[in-house]
Design an enzyme around this catalytic site. Sequence first.
Site, PDB file in Angstrom:
ATOM      1  N   CYS A   1      -4.751   2.542  -3.647  1.00  0.00           N
ATOM      2  CA  CYS A   1      -3.499   2.980  -3.021  1.00  0.00           C
ATOM      3  C   CYS A   1      -2.379   1.995  -3.284  1.00  0.00           C
ATOM      4  O   CYS A   1      -1.482   1.825  -2.435  1.00  0.00           O
ATOM      5  CB  CYS A   1      -3.645   3.192  -1.516  1.00  0.00           C
ATOM      6  SG  CYS A   1      -4.846   4.425  -1.072  1.00  0.00           S
TER       7      CYS A   1
ATOM      8  N   HIS B   1       0.872  -1.181   0.000  1.00  0.00           N
ATOM      9  CA  HIS B   1       0.000   0.000   0.000  1.00  0.00           C
ATOM     10  C   HIS B   1       0.908   1.229   0.000  1.00  0.00           C
ATOM     11  O   HIS B   1       2.026   1.176   0.532  1.00  0.00           O
ATOM     12  CB  HIS B   1      -0.820  -0.065   1.289  1.00  0.00           C
ATOM     13  CG  HIS B   1      -1.895   0.966   1.430  1.00  0.00           C
ATOM     14  ND1 HIS B   1      -1.644   2.262   1.816  1.00  0.00           N
ATOM     15  CD2 HIS B   1      -3.226   0.886   1.265  1.00  0.00           C
ATOM     16  CE1 HIS B   1      -2.795   2.921   1.885  1.00  0.00           C
ATOM     17  NE2 HIS B   1      -3.765   2.120   1.552  1.00  0.00           N
TER      18      HIS B   1
ATOM     19  N   ASP C   1       3.084  -4.470   7.877  1.00  0.00           N
ATOM     20  CA  ASP C   1       1.878  -3.681   7.735  1.00  0.00           C
ATOM     21  C   ASP C   1       0.720  -4.656   7.897  1.00  0.00           C
ATOM     22  O   ASP C   1       0.380  -5.395   6.974  1.00  0.00           O
ATOM     23  CB  ASP C   1       1.869  -3.007   6.352  1.00  0.00           C
ATOM     24  CG  ASP C   1       0.564  -2.274   6.082  1.00  0.00           C
ATOM     25  OD1 ASP C   1      -0.341  -2.332   6.951  1.00  0.00           O
ATOM     26  OD2 ASP C   1       0.450  -1.660   5.010  1.00  0.00           O
TER      27      ASP C   1
ATOM     28  N   LYS D   1     -10.546  -0.509  10.285  1.00  0.00           N
ATOM     29  CA  LYS D   1     -10.788  -1.717   9.482  1.00  0.00           C
ATOM     30  C   LYS D   1     -11.168  -2.892  10.374  1.00  0.00           C
ATOM     31  O   LYS D   1     -11.629  -3.917   9.905  1.00  0.00           O
ATOM     32  CB  LYS D   1      -9.533  -2.089   8.681  1.00  0.00           C
ATOM     33  CG  LYS D   1      -9.159  -1.049   7.632  1.00  0.00           C
ATOM     34  CD  LYS D   1      -7.996  -1.529   6.802  1.00  0.00           C
ATOM     35  CE  LYS D   1      -7.219  -0.411   6.168  1.00  0.00           C
ATOM     36  NZ  LYS D   1      -7.793   0.109   4.943  1.00  0.00           N
TER      37      LYS D   1
ATOM     38  N   GLN E   1      -4.538  -5.140   7.024  1.00  0.00           N
ATOM     39  CA  GLN E   1      -5.555  -6.099   6.585  1.00  0.00           C
ATOM     40  C   GLN E   1      -5.491  -7.380   7.416  1.00  0.00           C
ATOM     41  O   GLN E   1      -6.525  -7.904   7.826  1.00  0.00           O
ATOM     42  CB  GLN E   1      -5.363  -6.446   5.100  1.00  0.00           C
ATOM     43  CG  GLN E   1      -5.534  -5.271   4.142  1.00  0.00           C
ATOM     44  CD  GLN E   1      -6.967  -4.774   4.051  1.00  0.00           C
ATOM     45  OE1 GLN E   1      -7.921  -5.496   4.311  1.00  0.00           O
ATOM     46  NE2 GLN E   1      -7.121  -3.513   3.682  1.00  0.00           N
TER      47      GLN E   1
END
Lengths: 155, 419
Positions: B376, B134, B212, B238, B215
């Site tokens: 993104c 991202h 990261d 999220k 998600q």
Amino acid sequence: MFDDLRDLYQEVILDHGRKPRNFRRLEDADRTARGDNPMCGDRMELFVKLTPDGAIEDAAFQGRGCAISMASASLMTETVRGKSPAAARELGEHFRNLAMTGTCPDCGGALEEEMERLQPLSGVHEFPSRVKCATLAWHTLNAALEGSGKEATSE
Amino acid sequence: MNAPIVNPSGAPVFDIERIRQDFPILAQQHRGKPLVFLDSGASAQKPRQVIQAMVRCMEERYANVHRGAYRLSEASTADYEAARAAVARFINAADPREVIFTSNSTAAINLVAHSWGRGVLRPGQAVLISEMEHHANIVPWQLLRDDKGIELRVARVTDAGELDLEDLAAKLADGKVGLVAITHMSNVLGTVTPAERIVAMAHEAGAKVLFDGSQAAVHRRVDMQALGADFYAFTGHKLYGPTGIGVLWARLEHQERMPPFLGGGDMISSVTFEGSTWAEPPAKFEAGTPPIIEAIGLHAAIDYVSAIGMPAVEAHERALVDHAMRRLSDVEGLTLLGRAQDRGGVFAFALDNAHAHDLATLLDRAGIAVRAGRHCAEPLHARFGLDGGTCRASFGLYTTEGEIDYLAEALTKAREFFA
Ligand SMILES: Cc1ncc(COP(=O)(O)O)c(C=O)c1O
């Protein structure tokens, strides 16, 4: 499921979207500009050839994008041919009104016929996130006519 | 609609209809059609439990934290720190002080880039990212590169959309990489990266690891002690929590070595005009009034998903992924981006006769919310030759197989529409 979307995607738009007119480079263009909608990934390069007295002799474009942006660029290149830069800019103003509100009360007069040709794009006003797809070509035309060499966006 | 998901003891634990009733927004109609919300990967909807916890905080227990010696401020401070402890339990951190609250994942990654990147990395060292990042895990490193003269390397992604581990190994080989910063789950391809392998490879090569987890933390149980990474970032909105709060998990030994990023109140121990001393971690990295109400909301969100149980959440998602794989593969003219073995509920796709934005407008008319564009992740779309973008359907706790069937049907009709 999608019948009511025929207002937005009229046959004219689908047709110009699939087979854009004036989709080519103008090698002898006097003015060029790039247009970019970073959010959508729509990109185009616009070419304008001017007559000795400064009117638009020819306009063409290349690029990729959604049906709305391609159709709008295609219709634009057809309608601005023969116009003075001032008239082309005025037409662009009218068109932005049409795209944003669906109507253009002050669009009569000298440009009535051209506005009629652009009418099929009026459906975008109901889709706020799509208005800039329709106006990108016109922003790019302004950038080309100003000769600023800047990249146009419809943000 | 969904077959009940059964846990090892045989009891059904995932009652989707009850779950859906917890999310007020899902009751909405859109032009007379039920809302089919398939954009949870961008931001998830919020259950009533989260909404109510935030309201209760503001109605009953709100004051600034760490500042007042009065009852309300003490209550609010206790709630804020309880949220930190809840996050620590949720990700099995060894110590709640490893949990730094930020405003989102982007801020968490930027914190590492600014503070650890400028304070600990040395010029000449490299940061290794991947092609499927991202922008939030690309741009901070470019800024660091330009500012500090470090090198930025990019590990390749295979045609199937998996991390190319051979390429990763090759790019680690010279020992110059100081940090591997990689997604734990791609927000476009759905690919879950082999995190333990990456940690082993990186540490072997002398590099630290940042994941990261924006998600991944939503879709699976993530366990900091088992994973053994150095930094892990994720974002509250999220995870069915509010916007405005994110988490950076960082080992205390790294926090000790990191200079402050933002300066101001709450992050200092003492201030004079000659100089200041810093508060202990993690306060050192939480300058200014923190997202108090948001932390309370995130706590409620964590309690909510924990009550369902991450294994059940994961099993539900696995069933949805299998179903979507079957149904979407049947749609004529549809290209699915990425076919990783290990993947979560994120599907990016392109239809052969419609641009992503036109398609999204059609789907919207059918009541289906999907994202269109490059999500993104512009370099990743370029990698797969899809500069024009894709549409992306991403699933949440409340997504049903029926919704996926409806999406597949709408895609088939959309293709006819543009024919
Ligand atoms: C993989 C990934 N990383 C980072 C982010 C950024 O999250 P946020 O916008 O909350 O900082 C997102 C979500 O947009 C994401 O999907």
